[in-house]
Motif scaffolding. Structure first.
Motif, short mmCIF file in Angstrom:
data_model
loop_
_atom_site.label_atom_id
_atom_site.label_comp_id
_atom_site.label_asym_id
_atom_site.label_seq_id
_atom_site.Cartn_x
_atom_site.Cartn_y
_atom_site.Cartn_z
N LEU A 164 0.91 -1.24 0.04
CA LEU A 164 -0.04 -0.08 0.06
C LEU A 164 0.87 1.18 0.21
N ILE A 200 -3.32 5.85 -2.12
CA ILE A 200 -4.54 5.64 -2.24
C ILE A 200 -5.38 6.69 -2.77
N ARG A 237 -13.89 4.63 -0.32
CA ARG A 237 -12.81 3.67 0.35
C ARG A 237 -12.92 2.12 0.00
N ALA A 238 -12.09 1.60 0.03
CA ALA A 238 -11.92 0.20 -0.24
C ALA A 238 -12.57 -0.75 0.95
N ILE A 239 -13.65 -1.79 0.38
CA ILE A 239 -14.05 -2.69 1.42
C ILE A 239 -13.33 -4.15 0.77
N ILE A 275 -7.67 -14.13 4.24
CA ILE A 275 -7.31 -15.09 5.25
C ILE A 275 -7.13 -16.51 4.49
N ILE A 292 -3.04 -13.58 2.41
CA ILE A 292 -2.58 -12.15 1.66
C ILE A 292 -1.92 -11.36 2.90
N THR A 293 -0.74 -10.85 2.24
CA THR A 293 -0.28 -9.64 3.53
C THR A 293 -0.66 -8.26 2.66
N ILE A 294 -1.41 -7.49 3.48
CA ILE A 294 -1.38 -6.01 2.87
C ILE A 294 -0.35 -5.25 3.71
N GLY A 317 1.32 -1.26 4.53
CA GLY A 317 1.47 0.23 4.25
C GLY A 317 2.98 0.37 4.72
N LEU A 331 -12.51 -4.38 13.72
CA LEU A 331 -11.18 -4.46 12.93
C LEU A 331 -11.01 -2.80 12.71
N LEU A 366 -4.86 -11.66 10.70
CA LEU A 366 -6.32 -11.90 10.37
C LEU A 366 -6.48 -13.43 10.41
N CYS A 367 -7.00 -13.80 11.58
CA CYS A 367 -7.43 -15.24 11.82
C CYS A 367 -8.77 -15.75 11.49
N GLY A 368 -9.66 -14.73 11.89
CA GLY A 368 -10.91 -15.12 11.48
C GLY A 368 -11.73 -13.72 11.45
N ILE A 369 -13.09 -13.92 10.68
CA ILE A 369 -13.83 -12.72 10.70
C ILE A 369 -15.01 -12.89 11.04
N ARG A 397 -19.03 -6.11 6.70
CA ARG A 397 -17.65 -5.93 6.12
C ARG A 397 -16.84 -4.75 6.42
N ALA A 398 -15.80 -4.86 6.95
CA ALA A 398 -14.89 -3.97 7.33
C ALA A 398 -14.70 -2.81 6.31
N ILE A 399 -14.55 -1.58 6.58
CA ILE A 399 -13.73 -0.66 5.61
C ILE A 399 -12.80 -0.11 6.35
N PRO A 400 -11.54 -0.66 6.42
CA PRO A 400 -10.34 -0.15 7.20
C PRO A 400 -9.98 1.13 6.71
N ASP A 401 -9.64 2.08 7.63
CA ASP A 401 -8.83 3.25 7.17
C ASP A 401 -7.45 3.00 6.60
N LEU A 402 -7.50 2.94 5.31
CA LEU A 402 -5.92 2.63 4.53
C LEU A 402 -5.12 3.72 4.67
N VAL A 412 -3.37 3.03 7.48
CA VAL A 412 -2.54 1.60 7.29
C VAL A 412 -1.15 2.18 6.65
N ILE A 442 1.34 -0.13 8.84
CA ILE A 442 0.67 -1.21 9.63
C ILE A 442 0.66 -2.43 8.46
N ILE A 467 -1.35 -5.97 7.59
CA ILE A 467 -2.55 -6.74 7.88
C ILE A 467 -2.30 -8.23 7.18
N GLN A 468 -2.21 -9.05 7.79
CA GLN A 468 -1.88 -10.60 7.19
C GLN A 468 -2.75 -11.62 7.59
#
Lengths: 345, 345
Positions: free
Chosen positions: A253, A256, A266-268, A275, A279-281, A283, B238, B253-256, B266-271, B274, B279, B281-282
């Motif tokens: 990242l 954006i 904003r991306a969802i 999972i 995948i690793t995201i 920043g 999240l 990220l183990c489970g949601i 569904r989460a809309i994380p503040d990228l 990130v 940050i 996120i894996q």
């Protein structure tokens, strides 16, 4: 000696798309001499970098952010610091001498005063000065770090780059090609698509403005999936990329831009895919990787001297062009690194 | 010898919250003898694991997923494979003998046939058999891998765990405390909060159902920010965690679970956060880390023998209780590892 220094300011915080009328040129009397016992470096600015991230510093919310945790806010009416290149006019700092070239934190103005913070002496090494603001500067480092340190490519892996004709994107694609990856980019005009494919050696490039369903577009360009996504845009492109990634895929990242001026976009991301495909995201900011700078410069100079790296610069002339150059970034006007040449050397 | 084998099936794909009526018990004649020249292992199931991720395998969309890229779909009417523990009744496979205990992929049924795929001989090492389905099985490995391999904690770092009384979450918290981290968990009832704080040694625990604004809740519990977030729930938790993370924070990220049965959540994380806070996120699956299993077991047994690890088990009896045990996961009924004891040893 005293001169008049022109510099660019914002009139008020900017929370939507920036317009030229959001900016104005101010002038101030400016001394070209260093005060006695001061550590100051007086710099004549030659080139300043025009980068999308600056918009985040101009937002109302930026004023309340801790500098250690976010981009430092830019206040209306105040000098705007920016990455760039200049020449030392006078120095009270033992590390810098008159006529040294310097790169680092200067300002969107004709002159800057620095205390040496984020500033380095520059040996142009025979390259045009402007290269040291772009391909051999932070844009290049950002591309290099994001690809090699964050995404850790393997030869033959499939790489997707958004904003592929941008200052960073075009370099990511070129590095990835030289490294032995399969590279697809997206850009926003037929000319950009042609340039990236025919001149810069991208394997495939598409015009995202001509696509209705990015998910199926990416499936078409990556029938075997994406291993690495270098994200400069966020939003629905990120969603589509994640949905098309392979197991153990990596997303760097970097920016954006589609979300900077429109929080609605904003991306969802599909986290279940994140999972199941592990995948690793990540920043990142290139400033954390200054220890990589020498390696990055050596590699990039080798490519440049071998004629294997195209340098896309988009230079406008004169300080007054800063607002239009900046505003144009959010319309995708630029091709490659956008720079304003403030003064001739 | 032939017996009647009872097993659990779904009547149709399940796309919302599961209900007991979505399941039924089927029976089939089942031979306890191995066919000549077969490699089969006939297993009497003793304990089967009840895990939220199975819901993803029951969805309509799971049928169209490639097994290599997603959870293998579960078809209506078919035997449901699941992690568990059993005893070998007969074996044509030279690696397994009658009366061996085995753990691995068995089924939500009274008996299973295995070809040895994801199946290991088990030495109970003096611990209750059920431990090898939970704290010494995949739940434990998931907690261990997610914390140590994905998040790479440093002593003193601040760790947040959601679904902290769940099968994985309670172990993450305990590992992190023993390692020297500051640990805050969230759970969904006053009893769970009390248990985690008073018995399991969490530094702080809150009941998320009593909070209106998770963002400010987390700011209250982490005035200096979160370094590590072990996510079992996704959704707005999240989002709030990311907004409260420190620079260089890590999200495993183990489970949601909050998103499994409701795509609206569904989460809309503040990228932008990130990026600026760098940050990571894996997503991860513990199955990729079987090489860590010996290290994980050694560490965990040390903790158990030293009386430093509490084992939270939530065992129901009889195959018929599988549907209610499973459905209850999505109401947060369970405290710790949910297991069904299918048969006595």
């Amino acid at each position: 000696m005293e001169v008049t220094n022109k510099y660019i300011v914002i009139k008020a915080h900017i929370d939507g798309k920036p317009e030229e009328s959001d900016f104005e040129v101010k002038t101030e009397p400016f001394s070209l001499s260093v005060k006695p016992r001061s550590n100051d470096i007086i710099i004549k600015n030659l080139y300043v970098s025009i980068d999308p991230y600056q918009i985040n510093r101009m937002k109302t919310m930026s004023a309340s952010q801790k500098a250690s945790e976010f981009a430092v806010g830019i206040s209306p009416g105040q000098v705007i610091d920016a990455y760039g290149l200049g020449k030392v006019v006078a120095s009270g700092n033992p590390k810098f001498e008159k006529d040294d070239y310097v790169v680092g934190l200067i300002s969107w103005g004709e002159y800057s005063i620095s205390q040496g913070f984020i500033l380095s002496k520059l040996d142009p090494m025979g390259f045009p000065l402007s290269y040291h603001v772009g391909v051999l500067g932070l844009s290049g480092l950002t591309a290099y770090v994001g690809l090699f340190e964050i995404c850790k490519p393997k030869k033959g892996e499939k790489v997707f780059v958004s904003a592929a004709s941008g200052s960073v994107g075009n370099l990511v694609g070129q590095y990835a090609k030289h490294f032995g990856c399969y590279v697809v980019g997206c850009a926003g005009s037929p000319n950009k698509v042609k340039l990236l494919k025919e001149e810069l050696g991208f394997d495939e490039v598409f015009n995202y403005k001509e696509e209705n369903d990015l998910n199926s577009t990416l499936r078409r360009y990556f029938p075997d999936g994406i291993d690495i996504y270098f994200d400069n845009v966020g939003g629905e492109m990120l969603e589509a990329a994640i949905s098309n990634m392979n197991s153990h895929g990596r997303v760097a990242l970097c920016g954006i831009i589609s979300e900077y001026t429109n929080a609605e976009k904003r991306a969802i991301p599909d986290l279940l895919t994140v999972i199941y495909k592990r995948i690793t995201i990540q920043g990142f900011l290139s400033g954390d990787y200054m220890h990589i700078f020498p390696e990055f410069v050596t590699t990039t100079i080798d490519h440049l001297r071998a004629g294997k790296m195209h340098v896309l610069e988009d230079v406008s002339i004169g300080l007054e062009s800063v607002p239009s150059a900046f505003v144009g970034l959010f319309r995708g006007d630029n091709v490659g690194k956008r720079i304003v040449q403030v003064s001739q050397d």
